[in-house]
Each structure stands twice: as C-alpha cells, then as structure tokens.
Design an enzyme around this catalytic site. Structure first.
Site, short mmCIF file in Angstrom:
data_model
loop_
_atom_site.label_atom_id
_atom_site.label_comp_id
_atom_site.label_asym_id
_atom_site.label_seq_id
_atom_site.Cartn_x
_atom_site.Cartn_y
_atom_site.Cartn_z
N ILE A 1 5.59 -2.99 -7.65
CA ILE A 1 4.89 -1.72 -7.87
C ILE A 1 5.51 -0.69 -6.94
O ILE A 1 5.37 -0.79 -5.72
CB ILE A 1 3.38 -1.85 -7.59
CG1 ILE A 1 2.76 -2.94 -8.48
CG2 ILE A 1 2.68 -0.51 -7.80
CD1 ILE A 1 1.32 -3.27 -8.14
N ARG A 2 6.23 0.28 -7.51
CA ARG A 2 6.95 1.27 -6.70
C ARG A 2 7.70 0.57 -5.59
O ARG A 2 7.66 0.96 -4.42
CB ARG A 2 5.98 2.31 -6.13
CG ARG A 2 5.35 3.19 -7.18
CD ARG A 2 4.34 4.16 -6.61
NE ARG A 2 4.87 4.88 -5.47
CZ ARG A 2 4.11 5.42 -4.53
NH1 ARG A 2 2.81 5.32 -4.56
NH2 ARG A 2 4.67 6.07 -3.52
N HIS B 1 4.47 -7.90 -4.51
CA HIS B 1 3.08 -8.13 -4.11
C HIS B 1 2.66 -9.56 -4.44
O HIS B 1 2.05 -9.81 -5.48
CB HIS B 1 2.16 -7.16 -4.84
CG HIS B 1 2.27 -5.75 -4.39
ND1 HIS B 1 1.43 -5.21 -3.44
CD2 HIS B 1 3.13 -4.77 -4.75
CE1 HIS B 1 1.77 -3.95 -3.24
NE2 HIS B 1 2.79 -3.66 -4.02
N GLY C 1 0.86 -1.18 0.00
CA GLY C 1 0.00 0.00 0.00
C GLY C 1 0.90 1.23 0.00
O GLY C 1 1.95 1.24 -0.64
N GLU C 2 0.54 2.22 0.75
CA GLU C 2 1.33 3.45 0.83
C GLU C 2 1.86 3.55 2.26
O GLU C 2 1.11 3.76 3.20
CB GLU C 2 0.45 4.65 0.47
CG GLU C 2 1.20 5.79 -0.18
CD GLU C 2 2.24 6.41 0.74
OE1 GLU C 2 3.43 6.41 0.37
OE2 GLU C 2 1.89 6.85 1.84
N SER C 3 3.17 3.37 2.42
CA SER C 3 3.76 3.26 3.76
C SER C 3 3.56 4.50 4.62
O SER C 3 3.36 4.38 5.84
CB SER C 3 5.24 2.90 3.67
OG SER C 3 5.97 3.91 3.01
N GLU D 1 0.27 -11.22 -3.27
CA GLU D 1 -1.19 -11.32 -3.25
C GLU D 1 -1.83 -11.01 -4.60
O GLU D 1 -3.01 -11.26 -4.81
CB GLU D 1 -1.77 -10.41 -2.16
CG GLU D 1 -1.80 -8.93 -2.49
CD GLU D 1 -0.48 -8.19 -2.35
OE1 GLU D 1 -0.47 -6.96 -2.55
OE2 GLU D 1 0.56 -8.82 -2.03
N CYS E 1 5.98 -5.23 0.27
CA CYS E 1 6.13 -3.89 -0.31
C CYS E 1 6.11 -2.83 0.80
O CYS E 1 7.10 -2.68 1.50
CB CYS E 1 5.09 -3.63 -1.40
SG CYS E 1 5.54 -2.26 -2.48
N ARG F 1 12.94 3.12 -0.16
CA ARG F 1 11.59 3.23 -0.71
C ARG F 1 11.65 3.56 -2.20
O ARG F 1 12.55 4.26 -2.64
CB ARG F 1 10.81 4.33 0.00
CG ARG F 1 10.54 4.03 1.46
CD ARG F 1 9.84 5.18 2.16
NE ARG F 1 8.57 5.42 1.51
CZ ARG F 1 8.01 6.62 1.37
NH1 ARG F 1 8.61 7.69 1.82
NH2 ARG F 1 6.84 6.74 0.78
#
Length: 190
Positions: free
Chosen positions: A136-137, A172, A49-51, A174, A81, A107
């Site tokens: 992803i990123r 990821h 997600g977005e840390s 999942e 991630c 990051r």
C-alpha cells in the site's frame, strides 16, 4: 517465544493488527508511546502508516534518540512500510530517519494509493511457499551499503532486507493471517 516482549510503536498506523499477530505467536504485545517503555522490551515493531506523521510524533514524544539507543543495545526492530522509511539511512525526500539500516528508501516507490497491490513473494529465510504480500503506497530500498542482506525483490526493487537485528519490509504482513515474517523476526532478530 513465550517470554519475549514485543512492542509496537503506537503513534499512528497499523498498531492493533501487529499487537494481535504478536499475541497469536505467544509473545507478549506491548503498546508503546513513551521512551521509558522501551527498556522492558525484547523487540519493537515500527508499523506501517504515514511516515511523515509518525516522524513528527516521534519528535514530539522524544523518541528518536531512545529508539537509536534501543537499536544500539542490540534489540530487534521490525519496520514495515512506513517503518521501513523511518529505519533507512536516508530517504528520497531528505527527511530525518533513524539510520538503522544502511540503505536509501524511495517513498511511494510503487506509486500512490490507487497503485496498491498484492503479490506472492519469495522471502529468503522463510519456507513454506510464497508470502502473500500487501503493498500500500509501498516504498523500496536502493543504494544498499555492505551490511544489509536482501531478502526479497519485486521487479529488481528491494522490498525486504535485514541488517543484523533490523528487519524491514515494504509491505504490510499484519494485514494477512500469515505469521511467518513475524516468526522470522522473533527467531532471527531478537
């Protein structure tokens, strides 16, 4: 595996995908938002997600110390991630982390959103051929201490590691139908 209760920190990110994967393996998935929910769990996933957002919500819900206590009790933790970012000893941005694995995390180590990619990945301890990893990123690890075991690299960048009951992955898992990384986590870390 049937009796294992695996929580997914449900503050932001790829929560439902992890819950589905846990259920497919015959374990009991648990949606986790509050510290008291940790007590009944055998393991926990810190999802992608977005840390920065996840960190803020962890502080708001009072989860930092309960998560550290959960770890100190020997419970298994999988960070994917953003979860890897949160689990590291330190971040390149200097933001607070849980310090669950003795490594520094970089990051967005492979670039921004447009540099996201998929790659076949050989992961130590996982048989059956390459794991199709979705980045992803994605972050990566560096400056590992003596305890972490490197499980996978891409271009010499560490993208999967394990330290005792903590497993981290820059990708990821999942987002694919391949459940081998989650199986490894349940078998080896819980």
């Amino acid at each position: 595996m049937n009796a294992k209760k695996i929580g997914v920190l449900a503050l932001q990110g790829a929560v439902s995908e992890h819950l589905v994967a846990i259920q497919k393996l015959g374990a009991a998935p648990v949606f986790v938002k509050h510290p008291e929910q940790l007590e009944a769990l055998d393991g926990l996933i810190l999802p992608g997600g977005e840390s920065t957002t996840m960190r803020r919500l962890m502080k708001r819900f009072g989860l930092f110390e309960p998560l550290r206590t959960f770890h100190q009790a020997g419970k298994g933790i999988l960070g994917t991630c953003a979860g890897m970012v949160l689990a590291a000893r330190e971040t390149d941005s200097g933001e607070e982390s849980l310090s669950l694995i003795d490594a520094k995390v970089i990051r967005n180590g492979f670039g921004r959103q447009k540099e996201s990619f998929e790659a076949p990945l050989a992961i130590e301890g996982i048989s059956g051929g390459p794991f199709q990893a979705v980045f992803i990123r994605a972050p990566y690890l560096e400056q590992l201490g003596k305890k972490p075991e490197v499980l996978a690299r891409i271009d010499e960048k560490i993208v999967a590691a394990r330290q005792e009951n903590v497993l981290v992955a820059a990708f990821h898992p999942e987002l694919t139908d391949d459940l081998r990384l989650l199986e490894y986590f349940i078998r080896e870390c819980i």
